[in-house]
Design a protein around this motif. Structure first.
Motif, PDB file in Angstrom:
ATOM      1  N   LYS A  14       1.977   4.950   8.055  1.00 18.56           N
ATOM      2  CA  LYS A  14       1.907   6.417   8.111  1.00 18.56           C
ATOM      3  C   LYS A  14       1.628   7.018   6.730  1.00 18.56           C
ATOM      4  CE  LYS A  14       4.950   6.976  12.124  1.00 18.56           C
ATOM      5  NZ  LYS A  14       6.267   7.469  12.618  1.00 18.56           N
ATOM      6  N   VAL A  15       2.291   6.480   5.709  1.00 23.12           N
ATOM      7  CA  VAL A  15       2.075   6.967   4.334  1.00 23.12           C
ATOM      8  C   VAL A  15       0.628   6.707   3.908  1.00 23.12           C
ATOM      9  CG1 VAL A  15       2.676   6.605   1.906  1.00 23.12           C
ATOM     10  CG2 VAL A  15       4.481   6.707   3.643  1.00 23.12           C
ATOM     11  N   ALA A  16       0.121   5.513   4.208  1.00 20.52           N
ATOM     12  CA  ALA A  16      -1.257   5.171   3.837  1.00 20.52           C
ATOM     13  C   ALA A  16      -2.255   6.075   4.541  1.00 20.52           C
ATOM     14  CB  ALA A  16      -1.534   3.704   4.181  1.00 20.52           C
ATOM     15  N   THR A  17      -2.012   6.382   5.802  1.00 21.12           N
ATOM     16  CA  THR A  17      -2.906   7.254   6.561  1.00 21.12           C
ATOM     17  C   THR A  17      -2.941   8.651   5.955  1.00 21.12           C
ATOM     18  OG1 THR A  17      -2.482   6.021   8.599  1.00 21.12           O
ATOM     19  CG2 THR A  17      -3.403   8.230   8.832  1.00 21.12           C
ATOM     20  N   THR A  18      -1.781   9.182   5.582  1.00 17.59           N
ATOM     21  CA  THR A  18      -1.710  10.517   4.977  1.00 17.59           C
ATOM     22  C   THR A  18      -2.442  10.562   3.639  1.00 17.59           C
ATOM     23  OG1 THR A  18       0.439  10.919   6.030  1.00 17.59           O
ATOM     24  CG2 THR A  18      -0.153  12.330   4.172  1.00 17.59           C
ATOM     25  N   LEU A  19      -2.199   9.560   2.800  1.00 22.08           N
ATOM     26  CA  LEU A  19      -2.869   9.511   1.496  1.00 22.08           C
ATOM     27  C   LEU A  19      -4.379   9.374   1.651  1.00 22.08           C
ATOM     28  CD1 LEU A  19      -0.452   7.230  -0.570  1.00 22.08           C
ATOM     29  CD2 LEU A  19      -0.916   9.661  -0.931  1.00 22.08           C
ATOM     30  N   ASN A  20      -4.811   8.580   2.616  1.00 17.76           N
ATOM     31  CA  ASN A  20      -6.245   8.420   2.866  1.00 17.76           C
ATOM     32  C   ASN A  20      -6.903   9.752   3.162  1.00 17.76           C
ATOM     33  OD1 ASN A  20      -6.869   5.721   2.487  1.00 17.76           O
ATOM     34  ND2 ASN A  20      -6.164   5.131   4.513  1.00 17.76           N
ATOM     35  N   SER A 408      -1.375  -6.168  11.298  1.00 18.01           N
ATOM     36  CA  SER A 408      -2.345  -5.486  12.159  1.00 18.01           C
ATOM     37  C   SER A 408      -3.600  -5.103  11.377  1.00 18.01           C
ATOM     38  CB  SER A 408      -1.736  -4.224  12.764  1.00 18.01           C
ATOM     39  OG  SER A 408      -1.500  -3.250  11.757  1.00 18.01           O
ATOM     40  N   PHE A 409      -4.702  -4.998  12.107  1.00 13.30           N
ATOM     41  CA  PHE A 409      -5.988  -4.615  11.540  1.00 13.30           C
ATOM     42  C   PHE A 409      -5.900  -3.253  10.844  1.00 13.30           C
ATOM     43  CE2 PHE A 409      -9.968  -2.259  12.138  1.00 13.30           C
ATOM     44  CZ  PHE A 409     -10.908  -3.114  11.592  1.00 13.30           C
ATOM     45  N   GLY A 410      -5.293  -2.269  11.512  1.00 14.79           N
ATOM     46  CA  GLY A 410      -5.241  -0.910  10.977  1.00 14.79           C
ATOM     47  C   GLY A 410      -4.456  -0.802   9.691  1.00 14.79           C
ATOM     48  N   LEU A 411      -3.324  -1.503   9.598  1.00 10.69           N
ATOM     49  CA  LEU A 411      -2.478  -1.411   8.412  1.00 10.69           C
ATOM     50  C   LEU A 411      -3.193  -1.911   7.168  1.00 10.69           C
ATOM     51  CD1 LEU A 411       0.184  -0.973   6.914  1.00 10.69           C
ATOM     52  CD2 LEU A 411       0.905  -3.252   7.686  1.00 10.69           C
ATOM     53  N   VAL A 412      -3.785  -3.095   7.223  1.00 12.49           N
ATOM     54  CA  VAL A 412      -4.391  -3.657   6.014  1.00 12.49           C
ATOM     55  C   VAL A 412      -5.590  -2.830   5.565  1.00 12.49           C
ATOM     56  CG1 VAL A 412      -3.565  -5.994   6.431  1.00 12.49           C
ATOM     57  CG2 VAL A 412      -5.774  -5.308   7.356  1.00 12.49           C
ATOM     58  N   TRP A 413      -6.357  -2.267   6.504  1.00 15.82           N
ATOM     59  CA  TRP A 413      -7.503  -1.446   6.104  1.00 15.82           C
ATOM     60  C   TRP A 413      -7.057  -0.092   5.547  1.00 15.82           C
ATOM     61  CZ3 TRP A 413     -12.561  -2.569   5.473  1.00 15.82           C
ATOM     62  CH2 TRP A 413     -13.004  -3.797   5.972  1.00 15.82           C
ATOM     63  N   ASN A 414      -5.965   0.475   6.078  1.00 19.05           N
ATOM     64  CA  ASN A 414      -5.440   1.719   5.521  1.00 19.05           C
ATOM     65  C   ASN A 414      -4.966   1.524   4.090  1.00 19.05           C
ATOM     66  OD1 ASN A 414      -5.803   3.758   7.420  1.00 19.05           O
ATOM     67  ND2 ASN A 414      -3.967   3.208   8.571  1.00 19.05           N
ATOM     68  N   LEU A 415      -4.247   0.430   3.850  1.00 23.09           N
ATOM     69  CA  LEU A 415      -3.791   0.124   2.491  1.00 23.09           C
ATOM     70  C   LEU A 415      -4.979  -0.091   1.555  1.00 23.09           C
ATOM     71  CD1 LEU A 415      -0.836  -2.343   3.254  1.00 23.09           C
ATOM     72  CD2 LEU A 415      -0.668   0.033   2.460  1.00 23.09           C
ATOM     73  N   ALA A 416      -6.010  -0.756   2.058  1.00 17.40           N
ATOM     74  CA  ALA A 416      -7.201  -1.006   1.242  1.00 17.40           C
ATOM     75  C   ALA A 416      -7.886   0.300   0.845  1.00 17.40           C
ATOM     76  CB  ALA A 416      -8.173  -1.907   2.002  1.00 17.40           C
ATOM     77  N   ASP A 417      -7.986   1.235   1.786  1.00 16.18           N
ATOM     78  CA  ASP A 417      -8.648   2.507   1.492  1.00 16.18           C
ATOM     79  C   ASP A 417      -7.897   3.311   0.439  1.00 16.18           C
ATOM     80  OD1 ASP A 417     -10.778   2.101   3.209  1.00 16.18           O
ATOM     81  OD2 ASP A 417      -9.831   3.109   4.907  1.00 16.18           O
ATOM     82  N   ALA A 421      -9.442   3.958  -3.335  1.00 18.11           N
ATOM     83  CA  ALA A 421      -9.697   5.320  -3.785  1.00 18.11           C
ATOM     84  C   ALA A 421      -9.082   5.581  -5.154  1.00 18.11           C
ATOM     85  CB  ALA A 421      -9.141   6.310  -2.756  1.00 18.11           C
ATOM     86  N   ILE A 422      -7.824   5.156  -5.333  1.00 17.01           N
ATOM     87  CA  ILE A 422      -7.145   5.377  -6.615  1.00 17.01           C
ATOM     88  C   ILE A 422      -7.868   4.638  -7.740  1.00 17.01           C
ATOM     89  CG2 ILE A 422      -5.007   4.949  -7.896  1.00 17.01           C
ATOM     90  CD1 ILE A 422      -3.529   5.268  -5.192  1.00 17.01           C
ATOM     91  N   MET A 423      -8.243   3.404  -7.487  1.00 16.10           N
ATOM     92  CA  MET A 423      -8.921   2.591  -8.493  1.00 16.10           C
ATOM     93  C   MET A 423     -10.273   3.190  -8.871  1.00 16.10           C
ATOM     94  SD  MET A 423      -9.775  -1.422  -8.116  1.00 16.10           S
ATOM     95  CE  MET A 423     -11.378  -1.964  -8.654  1.00 16.10           C
ATOM     96  N   ALA A 424     -11.040   3.610  -7.876  1.00 16.52           N
ATOM     97  CA  ALA A 424     -12.369   4.173  -8.137  1.00 16.52           C
ATOM     98  C   ALA A 424     -12.279   5.457  -8.948  1.00 16.52           C
ATOM     99  CB  ALA A 424     -13.094   4.426  -6.813  1.00 16.52           C
ATOM    100  N   LEU A 425     -11.296   6.296  -8.663  1.00 15.79           N
ATOM    101  CA  LEU A 425     -11.159   7.557  -9.403  1.00 15.79           C
ATOM    102  C   LEU A 425     -10.932   7.306 -10.890  1.00 15.79           C
ATOM    103  CD1 LEU A 425      -9.026   9.786  -7.002  1.00 15.79           C
ATOM    104  CD2 LEU A 425     -11.358  10.221  -7.784  1.00 15.79           C
ATOM    105  N   PHE A 426     -10.031   6.393 -11.217  1.00 17.53           N
ATOM    106  CA  PHE A 426      -9.760   6.078 -12.623  1.00 17.53           C
ATOM    107  C   PHE A 426     -11.018   5.541 -13.313  1.00 17.53           C
ATOM    108  CE2 PHE A 426      -5.312   6.362 -11.474  1.00 17.53           C
ATOM    109  CZ  PHE A 426      -4.712   6.784 -12.639  1.00 17.53           C
ATOM    110  N   ASN A 427     -11.720   4.645 -12.638  1.00 19.31           N
ATOM    111  CA  ASN A 427     -12.901   4.046 -13.250  1.00 19.31           C
ATOM    112  C   ASN A 427     -14.029   5.049 -13.420  1.00 19.31           C
ATOM    113  OD1 ASN A 427     -14.488   1.629 -14.132  1.00 19.31           O
ATOM    114  ND2 ASN A 427     -15.713   2.192 -12.350  1.00 19.31           N
ATOM    115  N   LEU A 428     -14.266   5.887 -12.416  1.00 21.79           N
ATOM    116  CA  LEU A 428     -15.362   6.852 -12.491  1.00 21.79           C
ATOM    117  C   LEU A 428     -15.144   7.862 -13.611  1.00 21.79           C
ATOM    118  CD1 LEU A 428     -15.931   7.397  -8.669  1.00 21.79           C
ATOM    119  CD2 LEU A 428     -17.591   6.425 -10.281  1.00 21.79           C
ATOM    120  N   ILE A 429     -13.902   8.255 -13.820  1.00 20.56           N
ATOM    121  CA  ILE A 429     -13.607   9.167 -14.929  1.00 20.56           C
ATOM    122  C   ILE A 429     -13.916   8.484 -16.259  1.00 20.56           C
ATOM    123  CG2 ILE A 429     -11.748  10.346 -16.168  1.00 20.56           C
ATOM    124  CD1 ILE A 429     -10.431  10.825 -13.398  1.00 20.56           C
TER     125      ILE A 429
END
Length: 478
Positions: A14-20, A408-417, A421-429
């Motif tokens: 649920k936390v991962a879904t909200t952050l996504n 479950s499929f959904g959990l691991v992909w939510n965590l990945a997203d 996202a956090i990693m890409a933001l730091f790098n792009l800046i």
């Protein structure tokens, strides 16, 4: 105990879904496209006008074998990054994008690859500029150019932690999850047993060091990519009359009036960009870790080679999977992830395709586990060069491989997203702030090329360049 674990997993999902929803809807898509477009214009559309040079560099003798016995060749660095790129994102990720975002998501995968490839050039070039020497040759990446280019070691340490968690732990759980689902669907194998086998295989490779990583990926990636592309070409040739209508479906779903009214165009953009970024990693900050390990005469050479990797991943491998799925129509039947890819191939070539996909996804995903681990290793060493700490990290990686295999499929992909996202933001800046250096390096490369020279980089080729460890000053003329 079991109830408490289930509650924890449910809460985590649920936390991962909200952050996504927050990160992707309001921040990351704008930053990704904005940076990609800026780098594209600033470099003079480098990713389009230098395609010939990219292929030439990849086939050049100097890229195939390293002059420094401790380092790895430019080609092997390319295959390490390709091992992480070419994996579940190409088979399960594309299927998820099409099933949730419709065929129009494929168009947006293409767009993020074309625009994002400029970001890939910038980050990989910077990784080469600021790489450092170690006992195995070279290492580097965003953590290193944050420390040396931005004079912010604290930021480098923060990024090193983020990428070590994202790739070594979260993304590897996605890879093992896809393998276990594929083998369960094709052969009925117990996912916990599959997880244990993957843990053993992963341990055998990652305790062998960087050169074993390069050796494994250098063999597996080209073979598995060629086999998969050949099968895709067979499907396309045998269904050649459907190609034009299929492309029309992709474009109509990307821009069609129905999709605008229903909100489907937003889903197409969102899932296309998400899965495109997961697959090709352009601007995410992962490929620079492999790019930095290469022994090249000029940073721009590896930047161009890594740019080519984005094209190979999305425009060839991902497109092949998408076309197979859309032509089959199986995405309308409710299946998702790797099962959708298996169903689509079975529709075209028969039930044996399920077995083929299971074998293919094992090779794709296992090579990604190896490549992902390398990114974590080089960043753990950035924080502190501790053999004990690295061995602890290796054990945690193996633990997350098992975790992903049974979750479950959904959990691991939510965590990945979320982590992506956090990693890409730091790098792009970071690469936005350092991009003037990358473009000066590019100008130096282009100047030497225009003179008919094989470009060689010196640290005083860029006025004011500081904190470079692996580049000498140009020799003084007598």
């Amino acid at each position: 105990m079991d109830f408490g674990l289930l509650s924890f997993v449910s809460g985590l999902d649920k936390v991962a879904t909200t952050l996504n929803g927050f990160l992707w809807d309001y921040i990351l898509i704008i930053v990704l496209l904005g940076c990609g477009l800026y780098f594209t214009f600033r470099s003079g559309f480098l990713q389009f006008r230098s395609i010939g040079d990219m292929f030439k560099l990849l086939g050049d003798k100097s890229t195939i074998s390293s002059k420094d016995k401790r380092g790895i060749s430019s080609f092997k660095a390319f295959t390490i990054s390709a091992a992480s790129r070419i994996g579940t994102g190409n088979l399960a990720g594309v299927a998820t994008a099409v099933s949730l975002g419709g065929p129009g998501a494929v168009f947006w995968m293409w767009m993020i690859a074309l625009v994002g490839s400029a970001s890939a050039f910038v980050e990989s070039t910077l990784a080469q500029v600021y790489k450092v020497k170690d006992k195995n040759g070279f290492r580097g990446g965003p953590a290193y150019y944050m420390e040396k280019g931005l004079n912010a070691r604290w930021l480098g340490i923060l990024f090193a932690i983020i990428i070590s968690v994202t790739f070594g732990l979260v993304f590897n759980s996605v890879q093992s999850n896809t393998i276990s689902l594929a083998l369960e669907g094709s052969f009925g194998w117990d996912r916990s047993i599959v997880g244990l086998v993957l843990v053993v295989l992963t341990g055998l490779v990652i305790f062998g060091g960087t050169h074993r990583v390069a050796a494994v990926t250098g063999i597996i990636v080209p073979v598995m990519a060629i086999l998969y592309i050949l099968l895709a070409l067979f499907v396309l040739v045998t269904n050649i009359d459907l190609i034009i209508p299929m492309i029309q479906v992709i474009f109509s779903n990307a821009f069609g009036l129905t999709e605008v009214v229903s909100g489907g165009i937003g889903a197409a953009i969102m899932h296309g960009i998400k899965r495109g970024l997961f697959s090709n990693e352009a601007g995410m900050g992962s490929a620079p870790n492999a790019a930095a390990a290469a022994d090249v005469s000029h940073p721009a050479k590896q930047g161009l080679i890594q740019t080519l990797g984005v094209f190979v991943d999305t425009l060839i491998i991902c497109t092949a999977t998408a076309l197979i799925i859309i032509m089959s129509g199986e995405y309308l039947n409710g299946s998702d992830g790797i099962q959708l890819t298996q169903d689509a191939l079975a529709f075209h070539v028969g039930d044996w395709a399920g077995t083929f996909v299971s074998v293919a996804i094992f090779l794709f995903a296992f090579s990604s586990i190896v490549g992902n681990y390398y990114y974590g290793q080089t960043n753990i060493e950035f924080i502190k060069n501790s053999p004990v700490g690295l061995n602890i990290y290796r054990l945690i990686v193996m633990g997350m491989v098992y975790f992903g295999a049974v979750q479950s499929f959904g959990l691991v992909w939510n965590l990945a997203d979320v982590s992506m996202a956090i990693m890409a933001l730091f790098n792009l800046i970071a690469i936005s702030l350092l991009s003037p250096i990358a473009f000066k390096v590019l100008q130096d490369y282009q100047r030497q090329k225009s003179q008919g020279l094989d470009p060689v980089f010196y640290k005083n080729s860029v006025p004011g360049l500081k904190n470079t460890e692996c580049w000498d000053d140009a020799p003084k003329e007598k």
